[in-house]
Motif scaffolding. Structure first.
Motif, PDB file in Angstrom:
ATOM      1  N   SER A   1       0.809  -1.216   0.000  1.00 16.24           N
ATOM      2  CA  SER A   1       0.000   0.000   0.000  1.00 16.24           C
ATOM      3  C   SER A   1       0.848   1.275   0.000  1.00 16.24           C
ATOM      4  O   SER A   1       0.309   2.366  -0.094  1.00 16.24           O
ATOM      5  CB  SER A   1      -0.930   0.016   1.214  1.00 16.24           C
ATOM      6  N   VAL A   2       2.185   1.152   0.134  1.00 10.77           N
ATOM      7  CA  VAL A   2       3.053   2.334   0.148  1.00 10.77           C
ATOM      8  C   VAL A   2       3.295   2.764  -1.299  1.00 10.77           C
ATOM      9  O   VAL A   2       3.835   2.001  -2.093  1.00 10.77           O
ATOM     10  CB  VAL A   2       4.410   2.021   0.832  1.00 10.77           C
ATOM     11  N   PRO A   3       2.873   3.972  -1.660  1.00 11.03           N
ATOM     12  CA  PRO A   3       3.027   4.394  -3.059  1.00 11.03           C
ATOM     13  C   PRO A   3       4.469   4.758  -3.363  1.00 11.03           C
ATOM     14  O   PRO A   3       5.179   5.318  -2.538  1.00 11.03           O
ATOM     15  CB  PRO A   3       2.121   5.630  -3.159  1.00 11.03           C
ATOM     16  N   CYS A   4       4.907   4.411  -4.555  1.00  7.86           N
ATOM     17  CA  CYS A   4       6.257   4.735  -5.001  1.00  7.86           C
ATOM     18  C   CYS A   4       6.293   6.187  -5.453  1.00  7.86           C
ATOM     19  O   CYS A   4       5.429   6.621  -6.216  1.00  7.86           O
ATOM     20  CB  CYS A   4       6.668   3.819  -6.148  1.00  7.86           C
ATOM     21  N   PRO A   5       7.275   6.960  -5.018  1.00  9.58           N
ATOM     22  CA  PRO A   5       7.331   8.369  -5.418  1.00  9.58           C
ATOM     23  C   PRO A   5       7.595   8.534  -6.906  1.00  9.58           C
ATOM     24  O   PRO A   5       7.297   9.582  -7.461  1.00  9.58           O
ATOM     25  CB  PRO A   5       8.473   8.938  -4.583  1.00  9.58           C
ATOM     26  N   LEU A   6       8.131   7.527  -7.530  1.00  4.45           N
ATOM     27  CA  LEU A   6       8.371   7.632  -8.977  1.00  4.45           C
ATOM     28  C   LEU A   6       7.056   7.716  -9.754  1.00  4.45           C
ATOM     29  O   LEU A   6       7.011   8.255 -10.848  1.00  4.45           O
ATOM     30  CB  LEU A   6       9.202   6.438  -9.470  1.00  4.45           C
ATOM     31  N   SER A   7       5.980   7.201  -9.152  1.00  2.00           N
ATOM     32  CA  SER A   7       4.694   7.283  -9.842  1.00  2.00           C
ATOM     33  C   SER A   7       4.200   8.734  -9.914  1.00  2.00           C
ATOM     34  O   SER A   7       3.376   9.074 -10.749  1.00  2.00           O
ATOM     35  CB  SER A   7       3.659   6.412  -9.130  1.00  2.00           C
ATOM     36  N   TYR A   8       4.691   9.628  -9.049  1.00  2.00           N
ATOM     37  CA  TYR A   8       4.290  11.035  -9.073  1.00  2.00           C
ATOM     38  C   TYR A   8       5.141  11.861 -10.027  1.00  2.00           C
ATOM     39  O   TYR A   8       4.857  13.009 -10.274  1.00  2.00           O
ATOM     40  CB  TYR A   8       4.395  11.639  -7.670  1.00  2.00           C
ATOM     41  N   CYS A   9       6.233  11.314 -10.483  1.00  2.00           N
ATOM     42  CA  CYS A   9       7.185  12.101 -11.259  1.00  2.00           C
ATOM     43  C   CYS A   9       6.665  12.469 -12.642  1.00  2.00           C
ATOM     44  O   CYS A   9       7.135  13.430 -13.241  1.00  2.00           O
ATOM     45  CB  CYS A   9       8.506  11.343 -11.413  1.00  2.00           C
TER      46      CYS A   9
ATOM     47  N   ASN B   1      14.900  13.265  -2.678  1.00  2.00           N
ATOM     48  CA  ASN B   1      14.577  13.132  -1.252  1.00  2.00           C
ATOM     49  C   ASN B   1      13.349  12.247  -1.053  1.00  2.00           C
ATOM     50  O   ASN B   1      13.307  11.445  -0.116  1.00  2.00           O
ATOM     51  CB  ASN B   1      14.356  14.499  -0.613  1.00  2.00           C
ATOM     52  N   GLN B   2      12.342  12.423  -1.922  1.00  2.00           N
ATOM     53  CA  GLN B   2      11.147  11.594  -1.813  1.00  2.00           C
ATOM     54  C   GLN B   2      11.474  10.125  -2.049  1.00  2.00           C
ATOM     55  O   GLN B   2      10.982   9.246  -1.346  1.00  2.00           O
ATOM     56  CB  GLN B   2      10.079  12.076  -2.798  1.00  2.00           C
ATOM     57  N   VAL B   3      12.293   9.872  -3.066  1.00  2.00           N
ATOM     58  CA  VAL B   3      12.682   8.486  -3.356  1.00  2.00           C
ATOM     59  C   VAL B   3      13.467   7.903  -2.172  1.00  2.00           C
ATOM     60  O   VAL B   3      13.222   6.771  -1.747  1.00  2.00           O
ATOM     61  CB  VAL B   3      13.504   8.405  -4.664  1.00  2.00           C
ATOM     62  N   ASN B   4      14.394   8.680  -1.636  1.00  2.00           N
ATOM     63  CA  ASN B   4      15.177   8.205  -0.494  1.00  2.00           C
ATOM     64  C   ASN B   4      14.285   7.932   0.718  1.00  2.00           C
ATOM     65  O   ASN B   4      14.443   6.920   1.402  1.00  2.00           O
ATOM     66  CB  ASN B   4      16.274   9.210  -0.137  1.00  2.00           C
ATOM     67  N   ASN B   5      13.357   8.841   0.983  1.00  2.00           N
ATOM     68  CA  ASN B   5      12.426   8.639   2.097  1.00  2.00           C
ATOM     69  C   ASN B   5      11.568   7.406   1.873  1.00  2.00           C
ATOM     70  O   ASN B   5      11.300   6.638   2.794  1.00  2.00           O
ATOM     71  CB  ASN B   5      11.546   9.870   2.300  1.00  2.00           C
ATOM     72  N   TRP B   6      11.114   7.241   0.632  1.00  2.00           N
ATOM     73  CA  TRP B   6      10.292   6.069   0.311  1.00  2.00           C
ATOM     74  C   TRP B   6      11.098   4.785   0.506  1.00  2.00           C
ATOM     75  O   TRP B   6      10.602   3.819   1.077  1.00  2.00           O
ATOM     76  CB  TRP B   6       9.793   6.162  -1.136  1.00  2.00           C
ATOM     77  N   LEU B   7      12.358   4.782   0.079  1.00  2.00           N
ATOM     78  CA  LEU B   7      13.197   3.594   0.255  1.00  2.00           C
ATOM     79  C   LEU B   7      13.392   3.267   1.731  1.00  2.00           C
ATOM     80  O   LEU B   7      13.313   2.111   2.143  1.00  2.00           O
ATOM     81  CB  LEU B   7      14.554   3.790  -0.432  1.00  2.00           C
ATOM     82  N   VAL B   8      13.656   4.320   2.540  1.00  2.00           N
ATOM     83  CA  VAL B   8      13.838   4.097   3.976  1.00  2.00           C
ATOM     84  C   VAL B   8      12.548   3.548   4.579  1.00  2.00           C
ATOM     85  O   VAL B   8      12.562   2.582   5.350  1.00  2.00           O
ATOM     86  CB  VAL B   8      14.276   5.401   4.675  1.00  2.00           C
TER      87      VAL B   8
ATOM     88  N   LEU C   1      13.662  20.633  -8.199  1.00  2.00           N
ATOM     89  CA  LEU C   1      12.646  19.599  -8.379  1.00  2.00           C
ATOM     90  C   LEU C   1      13.285  18.214  -8.323  1.00  2.00           C
ATOM     91  O   LEU C   1      12.731  17.290  -7.694  1.00  2.00           O
ATOM     92  CB  LEU C   1      11.915  19.817  -9.711  1.00  2.00           C
ATOM     93  N   LEU C   2      14.440  18.059  -8.939  1.00  2.00           N
ATOM     94  CA  LEU C   2      15.150  16.774  -8.875  1.00  2.00           C
ATOM     95  C   LEU C   2      15.582  16.464  -7.442  1.00  2.00           C
ATOM     96  O   LEU C   2      15.513  15.315  -6.997  1.00  2.00           O
ATOM     97  CB  LEU C   2      16.371  16.785  -9.795  1.00  2.00           C
TER      98      LEU C   2
END
Length: 137
Positions: free
Chosen positions: A14-22, A45-52, A39-40
């Protein structure tokens, strides 16, 4: 999808991948310099937070599994040590048994000799000799 099934196994489907928002990376490439960099950075940061966030439960699960495996290893080592101690004790007891059996055989041989000497007829039996008395002077 293999990655989504792995995520669902650990409860993270259920955790959305931040890449889907890109959206389109092409759009980011055509945007002006500093805005594009900020923006990058935000997306990074979003990708890193999502990975953590995604990997933290997996890391905890791996740690728990590691602790469990270390406990099992410790138990197996203790079993191995007690097995060695037990084998040493068995060897000691076998040695004691062998010595006791040897002594028992010796005692039985002595008892047989004593019992068999009584069966000799009167002529073959040794007679006791009288010892002459000595004067107490």
């Amino acid at each position: 999808n293999r990655s989504s099934s792995c995520l669902s196994e650990i409860g993270l489907d259920s955790v959305p991948c931040p890449l889907s928002y890109c959206g389109s990376w092409h759009h980011l490439a055509t945007t002006s310099g500093s805005f594009r960099e900020s923006l990058l950075n935000i997306r990074t940061n979003q990708v890193n937070n999502w990975l953590v966030t995604t990997l933290e439960p997996l890391v905890l699960q791996i740690r728990d599994h590691k602790e469990m495996m270390e406990k099992r290893l410790n138990n197996l080592q203790k079993i191995g040590q007690s097995r060695n101690t037990l084998q040493f004790r068995i060897v000691e007891l076998q040695d004691q048994y062998t010595e006791a059996a040897r002594q028992l055989t010796s005692l039985r041989n002595m008892a047989n000799r004593l019992n068999n000497s009584e069966l000799l007829d009167k002529e073959k039996r040794p007679r006791p000799r009288l010892v002459p008395r000595q004067n107490a002077s």
